[in-house]
Design an enzyme around this catalytic site. Structure first.
Site, PDB file in Angstrom:
ATOM      1  N   PRO A  49      -2.465  81.900  56.381  1.00 52.77           N
ATOM      2  CA  PRO A  49      -1.948  83.185  56.233  1.00 52.77           C
ATOM      3  C   PRO A  49      -1.424  83.382  54.813  1.00 52.77           C
ATOM      4  CG  PRO A  49      -1.127  82.186  58.250  1.00 52.77           C
ATOM      5  CD  PRO A  49      -2.194  81.368  57.666  1.00 52.77           C
ATOM      6  N   GLU A  50      -1.979  84.388  54.193  1.00 50.43           N
ATOM      7  CA  GLU A  50      -1.403  84.827  52.918  1.00 50.43           C
ATOM      8  C   GLU A  50      -0.492  86.003  53.253  1.00 50.43           C
ATOM      9  OE1 GLU A  50      -4.226  85.098  49.657  1.00 50.43           O
ATOM     10  OE2 GLU A  50      -5.658  83.859  50.719  1.00 50.43           O
TER      11      GLU A  50
ATOM     12  N   LYS B 251       5.118  84.994  51.629  1.00 45.90           N
ATOM     13  CA  LYS B 251       4.554  84.432  52.854  1.00 45.90           C
ATOM     14  C   LYS B 251       5.628  83.932  53.809  1.00 45.90           C
ATOM     15  CE  LYS B 251       0.908  82.737  49.822  1.00 45.90           C
ATOM     16  NZ  LYS B 251       0.288  81.526  49.236  1.00 45.90           N
TER      17      LYS B 251
ATOM     18  N   ARG C   5      -2.258  71.794  61.740  1.00 43.92           N
ATOM     19  CA  ARG C   5      -2.074  70.838  60.638  1.00 43.92           C
ATOM     20  C   ARG C   5      -0.622  70.611  60.253  1.00 43.92           C
ATOM     21  NH1 ARG C   5      -6.259  72.031  55.894  1.00 43.92           N
ATOM     22  NH2 ARG C   5      -5.112  70.286  55.020  1.00 43.92           N
TER      23      ARG C   5
ATOM     24  N   ARG D  72      -6.907  74.741  42.584  1.00 42.27           N
ATOM     25  CA  ARG D  72      -7.588  75.309  43.753  1.00 42.27           C
ATOM     26  C   ARG D  72      -9.022  75.699  43.398  1.00 42.27           C
ATOM     27  NH1 ARG D  72      -3.829  77.225  47.330  1.00 42.27           N
ATOM     28  NH2 ARG D  72      -5.568  77.114  48.782  1.00 42.27           N
TER      29      ARG D  72
END
Length: 258
Positions: free
Chosen positions: A2-3, A59, A121, A248
């Site tokens: 989720p951003e 976030k 996770r 990234r």
DNA sequence: CCGGATGTTCACCT
DNA sequence: GAGGTGAACATCCG
């Protein structure tokens, strides 16, 4: 995760708990309790408290409680907020379709409602009175002046946009989409942007967030379908560049992003 | 089988 | 101090 867009959806879907007292706390995972917060503290402090309002900074989802405390929820990359037993964002690319109860890392029962954080996770977390002040201006509300200030650094433009202490809320997909739309090279030193380029970036970021929020999330960008080896720029057909920027994986168009 | 994935934090370098 | 890298977390997918 989720951003920022997905967390905004979570915030909206969780509005239903406002005003309801907490009746039970599920905190089975000590590791998920961050920044000195413990399951014992949560189970002592939270029952009986009501959420006055729901907030969000980047976030980070915030439950402002009537006991003078704030509960912060983070979702990592694979966390989902389940409200009343139903996932609020269905198409979370890197989350399994079905949620396994074993992945419930934290939960609150309210009178007539419930929240669960399901996170395979365990990259998210829960924290009492999280240090909101360490986050930069929220990406959905940042001013051009604030953005210009956030970019006074030698690090790559993309690295600064991902730096939550500079700008809060932008994630990997949203940054690539925004810079692709703005025609800016992610690897340029942040402070090399001219005032005009900062203005363009600010305008593009706002428009991108608005559009993707309407479409339904961070994965609904125009670049999304071409984010793979051999992908082509949707604007001009040029083979996209794939490289690491700011740690990234980054896709950008070598022809129109400068 | 292996690599990589919407994220953050921390240790360790340069 | 700033910035870069790699590890860790744990599961799924191509």
């Amino acid at each position: 995760m989720p951003e920022i867009l997905e967390v905004e959806f979570y915030r909206r879907s969780a509005e239903t708990v406002v005003g309801r007292p907490i009746t039970a706390v599920h905190a089975p995972d000590r590791w998920f309790c961050k920044g000195g917060t413990t399951p014992e503290e949560l189970k002592t402090v939270l029952p009986g408290a009501r959420a006055l309002e729901l907030g969000r900074r980047g976030k980070l989802l915030l439950l402002h409680l009537d006991i003078g405390r704030t509960l912060g929820l983070r979702f990592g990359m694979t966390g989902r907020l389940i409200v009343d037993g139903q996932a609020s964002v269905d198409e979370l690319e890197y989350s399994p379709r079905r949620s396994d109860p074993a992945w419930d890392r934290f939960g609150l029962d309210f009178e007539g409602a419930m929240l669960r954080v399901s996170d395979p996770r365990r990259l998210g977390g829960v924290q009492l009175d999280p240090p909101v002040e360490r986050l930069g201006p929220d990406a959905l509300a940042i001013s051009r002046t604030e953005l210009a200030k956030a970019l006074q650094a030698s690090a790559p433009l993309k690295a600064k946009l991902l730096d939550q202490t500079a700008v809060a809320g932008m994630g990997n997909l949203l940054v690539d989409e925004t810079l692709w739309r703005a025609g800016l090279d992610p690897a340029r030193p942040a402070r090399s942007l001219t005032p005009d380029e900062v203005a363009t970036l600010h305008k593009t970021m706002r428009q991108t967030l608005k559009t993707l929020l309407r479409r339904g999330g961070s994965h609904t960008g125009d670049l999304q379908d071409q984010r793979h080896r051999g992908g082509l720029c949707p604007r001009d057909g040029t083979p996209l560049s794939r490289r690491q920027v700011g740690g990234r994986t980054t896709y950008s168009c070598p022809r129109h992003q400068h």
